[in-house]
Design a protein around this motif. Structure first.
Motif, PDB file in Angstrom:
ATOM      1  N   ARG A 112       0.834  -1.206   0.000  1.00  0.00           N
ATOM      2  CA  ARG A 112       0.000   0.000   0.000  1.00  0.00           C
ATOM      3  C   ARG A 112       0.868   1.255   0.000  1.00  0.00           C
ATOM      4  O   ARG A 112       0.546   2.246  -0.653  1.00  0.00           O
ATOM      5  CB  ARG A 112      -0.927  -0.013   1.214  1.00  0.00           C
ATOM      6  N   LEU A 113       1.978   1.201   0.707  1.00  0.00           N
ATOM      7  CA  LEU A 113       2.926   2.313   0.734  1.00  0.00           C
ATOM      8  C   LEU A 113       3.410   2.637  -0.676  1.00  0.00           C
ATOM      9  O   LEU A 113       3.474   3.805  -1.081  1.00  0.00           O
ATOM     10  CB  LEU A 113       4.102   1.969   1.644  1.00  0.00           C
ATOM     11  N   LYS A 114       3.742   1.613  -1.435  1.00  0.00           N
ATOM     12  CA  LYS A 114       4.192   1.805  -2.813  1.00  0.00           C
ATOM     13  C   LYS A 114       3.097   2.438  -3.667  1.00  0.00           C
ATOM     14  O   LYS A 114       3.357   3.333  -4.482  1.00  0.00           O
ATOM     15  CB  LYS A 114       4.607   0.463  -3.422  1.00  0.00           C
ATOM     16  N   LYS A 115       1.865   1.965  -3.475  1.00  0.00           N
ATOM     17  CA  LYS A 115       0.732   2.474  -4.247  1.00  0.00           C
ATOM     18  C   LYS A 115       0.476   3.946  -3.946  1.00  0.00           C
ATOM     19  O   LYS A 115       0.261   4.755  -4.852  1.00  0.00           O
ATOM     20  CB  LYS A 115      -0.513   1.644  -3.921  1.00  0.00           C
ATOM     21  N   ILE A 116       0.526   4.294  -2.660  1.00  0.00           N
ATOM     22  CA  ILE A 116       0.296   5.686  -2.264  1.00  0.00           C
ATOM     23  C   ILE A 116       1.437   6.577  -2.748  1.00  0.00           C
ATOM     24  O   ILE A 116       1.214   7.684  -3.252  1.00  0.00           O
ATOM     25  CB  ILE A 116       0.135   5.790  -0.735  1.00  0.00           C
ATOM     26  N   ALA A 117       2.660   6.085  -2.613  1.00  0.00           N
ATOM     27  CA  ALA A 117       3.825   6.857  -3.053  1.00  0.00           C
ATOM     28  C   ALA A 117       3.777   7.111  -4.560  1.00  0.00           C
ATOM     29  O   ALA A 117       4.156   8.195  -5.027  1.00  0.00           O
ATOM     30  CB  ALA A 117       5.108   6.133  -2.680  1.00  0.00           C
ATOM     31  N   SER A 118       3.305   6.137  -5.318  1.00  0.00           N
ATOM     32  CA  SER A 118       3.253   6.289  -6.776  1.00  0.00           C
ATOM     33  C   SER A 118       2.218   7.331  -7.198  1.00  0.00           C
ATOM     34  O   SER A 118       2.327   7.924  -8.277  1.00  0.00           O
ATOM     35  CB  SER A 118       2.938   4.949  -7.444  1.00  0.00           C
ATOM     36  N   ALA A 119       1.214   7.563  -6.341  1.00  0.00           N
ATOM     37  CA  ALA A 119       0.183   8.559  -6.650  1.00  0.00           C
ATOM     38  C   ALA A 119       0.547   9.934  -6.092  1.00  0.00           C
ATOM     39  O   ALA A 119      -0.112  10.923  -6.405  1.00  0.00           O
ATOM     40  CB  ALA A 119      -1.162   8.115  -6.077  1.00  0.00           C
ATOM     41  N   SER A 120       1.586   9.973  -5.273  1.00  0.00           N
ATOM     42  CA  SER A 120       1.992  11.227  -4.630  1.00  0.00           C
ATOM     43  C   SER A 120       3.011  11.974  -5.473  1.00  0.00           C
ATOM     44  O   SER A 120       3.893  11.371  -6.079  1.00  0.00           O
ATOM     45  CB  SER A 120       2.598  10.942  -3.247  1.00  0.00           C
ATOM     46  N   THR A 121       2.878  13.292  -5.480  1.00  0.00           N
ATOM     47  CA  THR A 121       3.885  14.154  -6.092  1.00  0.00           C
ATOM     48  C   THR A 121       4.196  15.263  -5.087  1.00  0.00           C
ATOM     49  O   THR A 121       3.425  15.527  -4.175  1.00  0.00           O
ATOM     50  CB  THR A 121       3.389  14.765  -7.414  1.00  0.00           C
ATOM     51  N   GLY A 122       5.326  15.921  -5.283  1.00  0.00           N
ATOM     52  CA  GLY A 122       5.728  16.931  -4.312  1.00  0.00           C
ATOM     53  C   GLY A 122       6.504  16.288  -3.190  1.00  0.00           C
ATOM     54  O   GLY A 122       7.729  16.349  -3.135  1.00  0.00           O
ATOM     55  N   PHE A 123       5.785  15.653  -2.276  1.00  0.00           N
ATOM     56  CA  PHE A 123       6.400  14.832  -1.247  1.00  0.00           C
ATOM     57  C   PHE A 123       5.365  13.882  -0.668  1.00  0.00           C
ATOM     58  O   PHE A 123       4.165  14.015  -0.952  1.00  0.00           O
ATOM     59  CB  PHE A 123       7.053  15.688  -0.146  1.00  0.00           C
ATOM     60  N   LEU A 124       5.825  12.922   0.104  1.00  0.00           N
ATOM     61  CA  LEU A 124       4.942  11.994   0.803  1.00  0.00           C
ATOM     62  C   LEU A 124       4.848  12.437   2.255  1.00  0.00           C
ATOM     63  O   LEU A 124       5.855  12.747   2.893  1.00  0.00           O
ATOM     64  CB  LEU A 124       5.507  10.568   0.725  1.00  0.00           C
ATOM     65  N   TYR A 125       3.648  12.466   2.794  1.00  0.00           N
ATOM     66  CA  TYR A 125       3.417  12.926   4.171  1.00  0.00           C
ATOM     67  C   TYR A 125       3.376  11.712   5.103  1.00  0.00           C
ATOM     68  O   TYR A 125       2.454  10.919   5.056  1.00  0.00           O
ATOM     69  CB  TYR A 125       2.094  13.683   4.228  1.00  0.00           C
ATOM     70  N   MET A 126       4.394  11.580   5.939  1.00  0.00           N
ATOM     71  CA  MET A 126       4.441  10.508   6.931  1.00  0.00           C
ATOM     72  C   MET A 126       3.791  10.994   8.229  1.00  0.00           C
ATOM     73  O   MET A 126       4.226  11.989   8.811  1.00  0.00           O
ATOM     74  CB  MET A 126       5.892  10.095   7.196  1.00  0.00           C
ATOM     75  N   VAL A 127       2.755  10.288   8.664  1.00  0.00           N
ATOM     76  CA  VAL A 127       2.119  10.583   9.943  1.00  0.00           C
ATOM     77  C   VAL A 127       2.966   9.946  11.041  1.00  0.00           C
ATOM     78  O   VAL A 127       3.204   8.746  11.039  1.00  0.00           O
ATOM     79  CB  VAL A 127       0.683  10.036   9.975  1.00  0.00           C
ATOM     80  N   ALA A 128       3.406  10.759  11.992  1.00  0.00           N
ATOM     81  CA  ALA A 128       4.389  10.293  12.970  1.00  0.00           C
ATOM     82  C   ALA A 128       3.800   9.415  14.062  1.00  0.00           C
ATOM     83  O   ALA A 128       4.511   8.596  14.653  1.00  0.00           O
ATOM     84  CB  ALA A 128       5.095  11.486  13.610  1.00  0.00           C
ATOM     85  N   VAL A 129       2.517   9.587  14.357  1.00  0.00           N
ATOM     86  CA  VAL A 129       1.924   8.896  15.507  1.00  0.00           C
ATOM     87  C   VAL A 129       0.613   8.221  15.129  1.00  0.00           C
ATOM     88  O   VAL A 129      -0.034   8.592  14.152  1.00  0.00           O
ATOM     89  CB  VAL A 129       1.664   9.878  16.672  1.00  0.00           C
ATOM     90  N   PHE A 130       0.226   7.248  15.939  1.00  0.00           N
ATOM     91  CA  PHE A 130      -1.110   6.678  15.826  1.00  0.00           C
ATOM     92  C   PHE A 130      -2.065   7.638  16.524  1.00  0.00           C
ATOM     93  O   PHE A 130      -1.965   7.871  17.729  1.00  0.00           O
ATOM     94  CB  PHE A 130      -1.179   5.297  16.484  1.00  0.00           C
ATOM     95  N   GLY A 131      -2.982   8.229  15.790  1.00  0.00           N
ATOM     96  CA  GLY A 131      -3.887   9.192  16.386  1.00  0.00           C
ATOM     97  C   GLY A 131      -3.972  10.460  15.575  1.00  0.00           C
ATOM     98  O   GLY A 131      -3.627  10.488  14.396  1.00  0.00           O
TER      99      GLY A 131
END
Length: 218
Positions: A112-131
């Motif tokens: 899923r990470l690969k799929k989301i990254a392939s649709a992302s441009t500019g940068f990928l937003y990593m959510v740091a925490v659960f919540g």
């Protein structure tokens, strides 16, 4: 640049309150776009709009994005836009030459990470925490592991920014040392806005931002 929404599901109490205050004070998308025009006249750095799917859907993806582009927006962060439902969104973004910055979390599986990254441009937003968004007290091991894994999976094809719970110069220094390309700080800035007289607000925000920025240069 954040535009408020009545049900900001990714955000914690600080940004939820800011959204409520903003909407109750008469925030409208046309007012927002006029503000972007003024900002764009003064700066040439990229401007990213962060809001929620329903704001775009209500106006129509193509209509909204065309207007956003025309006033100087360069990209979009839509926290509740799922990759499975993004076909029309991505089509309109490409048509208007807008970056699509998707979010991934520490428990996003590699496929899923690969799929989301392939649709992302500019940068990928990593959510740091659960919540939700908000000021945190520590950097978790699972976040460090997720950053290392994402960098490995993406292989340098896309910059990675990190947000949710980033608030101190020490946070910034640690994340940059792990290879993060950008840090996103929202709630901590809004706390300053809540607790600072307007006459001193620009100074306080400037001082805080400089402290964070200093720790990106390690």
């Amino acid at each position: 640049l954040g535009f408020p929404f009545s049900d900001p599901i990714a955000d914690g109490p600080v940004i939820q309150n800011a959204s409520t205050v903003s909407l109750n004070s008469g925030a409208k998308i046309e007012k927002f776009f006029n503000l972007v025009k003024k900002i764009r006249k003064e700066i040439d750095i990229p401007l990213v709009l962060m809001t929620y799917t329903n704001v775009l859907y209500t106006h129509g993806y193509s209509t909204f994005m065309s207007k956003a582009k025309s006033v100087g927006i360069d990209g979009l962060i839509i926290p509740d836009m799922s990759i499975e439902e993004s076909k029309e969104y991505l089509k309109s973004a490409k048509k208007n030459n807008l970056d699509t910055i998707f979010l991934v979390s520490p428990n996003t599986k590699n496929d899923r990470l690969k799929k989301i990254a392939s649709a992302s441009t500019g940068f990928l937003y990593m959510v740091a925490v659960f919540g939700t968004t908000g000021v945190q007290t520590k950097i978790h091991k699972y976040t460090i592991d997720a950053i290392k894994n994402a960098k490995k999976v993406i292989g340098g094809k896309l910059p990675i920014g990190i947000g949710f719970g980033v608030s101190t110069p020490a946070d910034v220094k640690k994340y940059v040392s792990l290879g993060i390309d950008a840090v996103i700080v929202g709630s901590a800035n809004l706390k300053i806005i809540e607790n600072t007289p307007s006459s001193k607000l620009q100074q306080k925000i400037t001082e805080y931002t400089k402290k964070l920025k200093k720790n990106t240069r390690i």
